[in-house]
Enzyme design. Sequence first.
Site, PDB file in Angstrom:
ATOM      1  N   GLY A 241       0.676  -9.050  -3.388  1.00 45.69           N
ATOM      2  CA  GLY A 241      -0.426  -9.912  -3.007  1.00 45.69           C
ATOM      3  C   GLY A 241      -1.606  -9.728  -3.944  1.00 45.69           C
TER       4      GLY A 241
ATOM      5  CD  GLU B 260      -1.924   4.129  -5.887  1.00 50.05           C
ATOM      6  OE1 GLU B 260      -1.624   4.934  -5.016  1.00 50.05           O
ATOM      7  OE2 GLU B 260      -1.227   3.919  -6.894  1.00 50.05           O
TER       8      GLU B 260
ATOM      9  CG  PHE C  14      -1.793  -1.273   1.260  1.00 51.26           C
ATOM     10  CD1 PHE C  14      -2.750  -1.560   0.294  1.00 51.26           C
ATOM     11  CD2 PHE C  14      -1.567  -2.201   2.259  1.00 51.26           C
ATOM     12  CE1 PHE C  14      -3.476  -2.745   0.334  1.00 51.26           C
ATOM     13  CE2 PHE C  14      -2.283  -3.393   2.309  1.00 51.26           C
ATOM     14  CZ  PHE C  14      -3.239  -3.658   1.353  1.00 51.26           C
TER      15      PHE C  14
HETATM   16 MO1  MOS Z   1       1.224   3.045  -3.837  1.00 49.71          MO
HETATM   17  S1  MOS Z   1       0.763   4.441  -2.370  1.00 49.71           S
HETATM   18  O1  MOS Z   1       1.841   3.984  -5.061  1.00 49.71           O
HETATM   19  O2  MOS Z   1       2.129   1.798  -3.246  1.00 49.71           O
END
Ligand code: MOS
Length: 753
Positions: free
Chosen positions: A478, A717, A250
């Site tokens: 993952g 995202e 993340f």
């Molecule tokens: Mo993401 S916040 O570009 O891993």
Amino acid sequence: MPEISLTRNPAYARHGSNIGQPNTRHEGAMKVTGKARYAADNHPAGMLYAVIAVSTVARGRVASLDVAAAKAHAGVVDVMTPTHKPALAMHPHEKNNPFMFRVDLLQDDQVRYANQAIAVVIAQTLEAATEGAALLAPRYETEPARADLDANESFVPAAVGVGAPAVHNHGDVEAGLAQAVQRIEATYETPAQYHNPIEPHAIVANWDGDKLSIDTPSQGFVFAQMRIAGLFGISPENIHIRSPYLGGGFGSKGMISGPQILGMMAAKLVGKPVKLVLRREQMYGPVGHRSPSRQTVRIGVDGTGVLTALSHHAKVASSTFDDFFEPAADVAHTLYASPAIATSHEAVRLDTGTPLFMRAPGEATGSIALESAIDEAAYACGMDPLAFRLKNYAEVEPISGKPFSSKALRECYAQASERFGWAKRPLAPGQMRDEAGFRVGWGMGTAVFPALMFQGEARAVLRDDGTGLMETGAEDMGQGAWTAFTQISADGLGLDLDRVELRAGTSDLPDAGIAGGSAHTATAGMAIHNAGAAVIAKLAALATDDKRSPLFGAGNAGVVARSGRLFRRDDESRSESYVDILTRAGLKEIEARGKSASDPAAQANYAMHAHGAVFAEVKVDPDLGQIRVTRLVGAFAAGRVINPRMVQSQYLGGMIWGMSFALHEHAIIDRRSGRILNADLAEYHVPVNADVPAMEALMIEEYDPYVNALGIKGVGEIGITGSAGAIANAVWHATGKRVRHFPIKIDDLIDAL
Ligand code: MOS
């Protein structure tokens, strides 16, 4: 104005296409049966355990540590402190590019945030190291912590995000507001959010002279190698990183973090392999987080419901020692077609770890404010929020004027609203109740995320036994990235899936760039695609130049690669297997490399974004104020879908995080101490299965030939960006109360019921 087509381009219809299939994760069974070896599962011979002792104050200095007590504990081997640690070649706060973030490596006795490492205890067992760390009994000279957005002087940062201007003016916003018939101005607050991947940051580090090998989760090997090399004064090639599996990233594993480097230092100090794993509460400080924000949005609308001005101002925070400013206002650049758009940022420095990348950094944070404000503007005009958005969404990128895939956005609005049943929605809030008497509300939000691409490389091999190999240093957090890359490899090599081996996840492979910015599939995928094309071209030359081949002289006609054979493009009855071509040439294998990068010419002429629309239903208990999300329907267009199963998971995961943003996540900071009061998964709320309602993510087919040859955009995202606002707007529609701070809680609603 050229529009990006939604129709299926003939280039999609490839022979033997693996791309587009809903394959399951290759490593799925290994993961659920515990056979996949994560970083912390490694136990080299002679390994010791390191435990970080962290600061319990947020600002000041460590006045004393009882190192003797820790060392006297049975099993403790050594205690690393500011005065007892391996020498570094570079100060950990030295910074020579914007991607180099400052880390805390026991360089002094200063405390800059709670949960900062103040010592590392190394022992024969985890228990001994943990007990040793407790025996350090630190005493502090404490200064008052600056813990919230009003706790320090604000300033305009030199840049936000990674190098974006902090202030942007397009047209005359004040004039646009002056001529508006309806004006709204509203201020929204979002809290700090902290990273909680299932797998905490972990490392097993092992030195052999000036060679370092590490098992650690990483979203980007080359950045990590460069950083480690600089700190230890060794060559990047001397650093071998293995990161085959990540339990989530993340953004928190995008850059190597301080605690991971402390693990390397500990191993160097004791001359043995060392394992260091962060405890959950130790994640709340040194590995990045999402900045809190206070955002003011001003919108002007004329008498026909058309925007005349849009202004988005965000106040965000960074640490006292480094610069990362969440670009929260910049989402206003891409969504709505206002003739005047102004965005600006101001910042404060707080006694926290440095905020860093967290899923859709900027876009997610800004989107919840912008989508709430757009909803407020629609109501001010007496318009349905969907009709208002359909009137005002941008057909071209508002500031640059470049075309982008607005047709896809229109399709997202249409399909998601149809699926949701939006047409039946009463305009006024507080009108709907279910059979049990719960208040029901429907809200929507627009989703957007840039389609980025970095630089990557892959190496393709064809062997005389009819198998192929693709090598690229890609990471899989993952989400199933490797499964998708194997599909791209199979098509790129013209082989059936079971003949293809993908090697990825270690730093000795060709650089596939960082797994971030929702850009990894495009970046590594295009490198794979190009490597495949290059090795097929070599193979084809072996056949078409050889009189003994049925493909001799087919050079101009060209060949097609499919299931391990090359076919003459204009006459498929003439073909030859890879095995025969290589065997006749006396070659065990051939190889070629391929690179990827975004196309500057296309970028100069087109704006590149993924788009989406999310519709939410909430039910609010009229007695208790409890909010349940009962339905979420999103539609997203993100170019070509490599694997619909994985893509859908990404959308659903993003939408769940949107729910988390709207209703759950909140790092509560004690203003007196600067400590985070809920630094654990019991008190830091994230949605669990019981919170996750009926969810649907529709994949809108989109062919965008400008982003890259495969038409890939990112999917990781975007799901969070529309969903948080949709849920907030649904809460308003259920209750008639506009809550402008997040997460929305029971006590925000109790007086409205
Ligand atoms: Mo993401 S916040 O570009 O891993």
